[in-house]
Write a protein that holds these residues in place. Structure first.
Motif, PDB file in Angstrom:
ATOM      1  N   LYS A 116       0.846  -1.195   0.000  1.00 20.45           N
ATOM      2  CA  LYS A 116       0.000   0.000   0.000  1.00 20.45           C
ATOM      3  C   LYS A 116       0.883   1.248   0.000  1.00 20.45           C
ATOM      4  N   LEU A 117       0.600   2.157  -0.911  1.00 18.35           N
ATOM      5  CA  LEU A 117       1.376   3.393  -1.062  1.00 18.35           C
ATOM      6  C   LEU A 117       0.428   4.580  -1.012  1.00 18.35           C
ATOM      7  N   VAL A 118       0.863   5.662  -0.356  1.00 22.56           N
ATOM      8  CA  VAL A 118       0.064   6.885  -0.340  1.00 22.56           C
ATOM      9  C   VAL A 118       0.874   8.043  -0.931  1.00 22.56           C
ATOM     10  N   PRO A 174      -5.942  11.812   7.268  1.00 18.64           N
ATOM     11  CA  PRO A 174      -6.993  10.830   6.955  1.00 18.64           C
ATOM     12  C   PRO A 174      -6.583   9.393   7.292  1.00 18.64           C
ATOM     13  N   LEU A 175      -5.315   9.061   7.135  1.00 21.16           N
ATOM     14  CA  LEU A 175      -4.834   7.718   7.457  1.00 21.16           C
ATOM     15  C   LEU A 175      -4.785   7.519   8.970  1.00 21.16           C
ATOM     16  N   LEU A 176      -4.342   8.554   9.673  1.00 20.14           N
ATOM     17  CA  LEU A 176      -4.282   8.478  11.135  1.00 20.14           C
ATOM     18  C   LEU A 176      -5.676   8.288  11.724  1.00 20.14           C
ATOM     19  N   GLU A 177      -6.650   8.998  11.172  1.00 21.63           N
ATOM     20  CA  GLU A 177      -8.027   8.921  11.670  1.00 21.63           C
ATOM     21  C   GLU A 177      -8.631   7.531  11.464  1.00 21.63           C
ATOM     22  N   GLU A 178      -8.185   6.846  10.402  1.00 24.39           N
ATOM     23  CA  GLU A 178      -8.736   5.520  10.089  1.00 24.39           C
ATOM     24  C   GLU A 178      -7.794   4.389  10.518  1.00 24.39           C
ATOM     25  N   SER A 179      -6.696   4.759  11.194  1.00 22.59           N
ATOM     26  CA  SER A 179      -5.685   3.782  11.634  1.00 22.59           C
ATOM     27  C   SER A 179      -5.165   2.936  10.469  1.00 22.59           C
ATOM     28  N   VAL A 180      -4.956   3.592   9.341  1.00 22.39           N
ATOM     29  CA  VAL A 180      -4.418   2.915   8.150  1.00 22.39           C
ATOM     30  C   VAL A 180      -2.899   2.982   8.186  1.00 22.39           C
ATOM     31  N   GLN A 181      -2.249   1.846   7.921  1.00 22.01           N
ATOM     32  CA  GLN A 181      -0.794   1.828   7.815  1.00 22.01           C
ATOM     33  C   GLN A 181      -0.394   1.444   6.397  1.00 22.01           C
ATOM     34  N   VAL A 182       0.739   1.978   5.952  1.00 19.55           N
ATOM     35  CA  VAL A 182       1.197   1.752   4.578  1.00 19.55           C
ATOM     36  C   VAL A 182       2.677   1.387   4.566  1.00 19.55           C
ATOM     37  N   GLU A 183       3.115   0.831   3.429  1.00 21.30           N
ATOM     38  CA  GLU A 183       4.535   0.517   3.260  1.00 21.30           C
ATOM     39  C   GLU A 183       5.304   1.629   2.540  1.00 21.30           C
ATOM     40  N   ALA A 184       4.588   2.575   1.942  1.00 24.00           N
ATOM     41  CA  ALA A 184       5.284   3.632   1.202  1.00 24.00           C
ATOM     42  C   ALA A 184       4.523   4.953   1.263  1.00 24.00           C
ATOM     43  N   GLN A 237       8.847  -2.187   7.875  1.00 24.99           N
ATOM     44  CA  GLN A 237       9.657  -2.138   6.653  1.00 24.99           C
ATOM     45  C   GLN A 237       8.929  -1.259   5.643  1.00 24.99           C
ATOM     46  N   SER A 238       9.479  -0.090   5.388  1.00 25.28           N
ATOM     47  CA  SER A 238       8.763   0.879   4.552  1.00 25.28           C
ATOM     48  C   SER A 238       9.710   1.757   3.746  1.00 25.28           C
ATOM     49  N   LEU A 239       9.084   2.631   2.953  1.00 21.22           N
ATOM     50  CA  LEU A 239       9.802   3.549   2.075  1.00 21.22           C
ATOM     51  C   LEU A 239       9.165   4.925   2.156  1.00 21.22           C
ATOM     52  N   VAL A 240      10.013   5.955   2.272  1.00 18.31           N
ATOM     53  CA  VAL A 240       9.560   7.357   2.190  1.00 18.31           C
ATOM     54  C   VAL A 240      10.316   8.021   1.055  1.00 18.31           C
ATOM     55  N   ALA A 241       9.595   8.719   0.191  1.00 22.96           N
ATOM     56  CA  ALA A 241      10.219   9.395  -0.950  1.00 22.96           C
ATOM     57  C   ALA A 241       9.683  10.817  -1.052  1.00 22.96           C
ATOM     58  N   PHE A 242      10.591  11.778  -1.014  1.00 26.93           N
ATOM     59  CA  PHE A 242      10.215  13.191  -1.089  1.00 26.93           C
ATOM     60  C   PHE A 242      10.887  13.876  -2.277  1.00 26.93           C
ATOM     61  N   GLU A 243      10.152  14.773  -2.917  1.00 22.45           N
ATOM     62  CA  GLU A 243      10.800  15.757  -3.781  1.00 22.45           C
ATOM     63  C   GLU A 243      11.070  16.974  -2.900  1.00 22.45           C
ATOM     64  N   VAL A 244      12.209  17.634  -3.113  1.00 21.07           N
ATOM     65  CA  VAL A 244      12.580  18.799  -2.302  1.00 21.07           C
ATOM     66  C   VAL A 244      13.053  19.928  -3.207  1.00 21.07           C
ATOM     67  N   GLY A 245      13.118  21.119  -2.627  1.00 22.94           N
ATOM     68  CA  GLY A 245      13.637  22.256  -3.364  1.00 22.94           C
ATOM     69  C   GLY A 245      15.161  22.249  -3.377  1.00 22.94           C
ATOM     70  N   VAL A 246      15.723  23.035  -4.279  1.00 22.42           N
ATOM     71  CA  VAL A 246      17.186  23.146  -4.378  1.00 22.42           C
ATOM     72  C   VAL A 246      17.741  23.655  -3.043  1.00 22.42           C
ATOM     73  N   TYR A 281      14.448   4.327   3.741  1.00 26.41           N
ATOM     74  CA  TYR A 281      13.816   3.018   3.536  1.00 26.41           C
ATOM     75  C   TYR A 281      14.481   1.947   4.393  1.00 26.41           C
ATOM     76  N   GLY A 282      13.767   0.816   4.471  1.00 24.64           N
ATOM     77  CA  GLY A 282      14.277  -0.271   5.294  1.00 24.64           C
ATOM     78  C   GLY A 282      13.588  -0.312   6.644  1.00 24.64           C
TER      79      GLY A 282
END
Length: 286
Positions: A116-118, A174-184, A237-246, A281-282
């Motif tokens: 599951k990815l958000v 919204p995920l916290l309110e529904e107690s939803v957990q994700v891998e990404a 075991q999960s993954l976080v991916a962000f776009e960031v500014g320069v 990640y990891g």
């Protein structure tokens, strides 16, 4: 007047105003519903007077500050056409690189396992819809605080036949309110410092939603809030991916290190050699 002559005149018009000359070609391709190769094949055909008038009006609108994507109503992203308007950020080419990196890391970490990815702050849905279409092992959620943006994203998902679940709300709430957990968790959040606003191009500052552009005084407000919410949403075991500014990559990486001391963190550069993507990640135990 031929299409070639109209293109030449328009390029001069744009050059004189320090605007991007490809805009003329984008407009003509839109009118003729033609790809670049097809347009070049008909360059010496006569252009209808009605189209010349439309061309002139659209170029003037662009010269006044309106993004060409708003004039034609869409932007290409990952080879697909996404509806865009004043309620959503126009997808940028750099964000395609974030999508590529996420699909590669998903394969490395989870192989063919369904996860599951958000996508947080989905806007037009470019990231969430593309990921859903590119990797059928992803169960994709998309969140946005703007109801108008979600309407656009839902239209794009329907047009492109993508299976995405949309939720209205602030960041991961919204995920916290529904107690939803994700891998990404993937996000291209607002990261422009408010102090940079005066220097932005008028096409961006006056026509794209400020909600999707600005991230507080230093541009990092949303990342700070993510660090509070992520530990409650991510599986071990999960993954976080962000776009960031320069100039923000190392600061955001350190935030992730502090929040997830057992995780692997990584900064990736975009096609221009700029540090625009940050990953963790990891082992995501906090």
């Amino acid at each position: 007047m031929t299409i070639r002559e109209a293109l030449k005149w328009a390029s001069s018009f744009l050059k004189e105003r320090n605007l991007e000359q490809p805009v003329a070609e984008w407009l003509l391709r839109h009118y003729y519903q033609a790809n670049r190769a097809k347009l070049f094949m008909i360059l010496d055909e006569a252009i209808e007077l009605e189209l010349v008038t439309r061309f002139e009006k659209d170029l003037e609108r662009h010269a006044q500050g309106e993004p060409v994507q708003h004039i034609i109503g869409y932007e290409e992203f990952y080879g697909r056409r996404f509806i865009v308007n004043k309620h959503v950020l126009i997808p940028r080419p750099e964000t395609e690189e974030l999508v590529v990196a996420v699909t590669e890391l998903k394969q490395k970490l989870f192989q063919k396992e369904k996860i599951k990815l958000v996508d947080v702050g989905t806007g037009s849905g470019a990231i969430s819809i593309t990921l859903a279409l590119e990797d059928e092992t992803l169960d994709v959620l998309a969140v946005d605080i703007s109801a108008e943006a979600l309407d656009v994203a839902k239209r794009n998902a329907k047009e492109l036949e993508a299976q995405v679940t949309f939720k209205h709300g602030d960041l991961l709430t919204p995920l916290l309110e529904e107690s939803v957990q994700v891998e990404a968790v993937v996000s291209n959040p607002p990261y422009i410092p408010l102090s940079d606003a005066p220097g932005l191009a008028v096409h961006v500052r006056d026509h794209e939603p400020h909600l999707a552009l600005f991230g507080g005084e230093d541009g990092l407000d949303l990342y700070r809030r993510f660090m509070e919410q992520l530990p409650h949403v991510l599986k071990e075991q999960s993954l976080v991916a962000f776009e960031v500014g320069v100039g923000q990559a190392e600061v955001v990486r350190k935030m992730l290190v502090s929040t997830f001391p057992h995780a692997t963190t990584e900064i990736k550069v975009d096609i221009n050699g700029k540090e625009r993507m940050v990953f963790a990640y990891g082992d995501m135990r906090s």
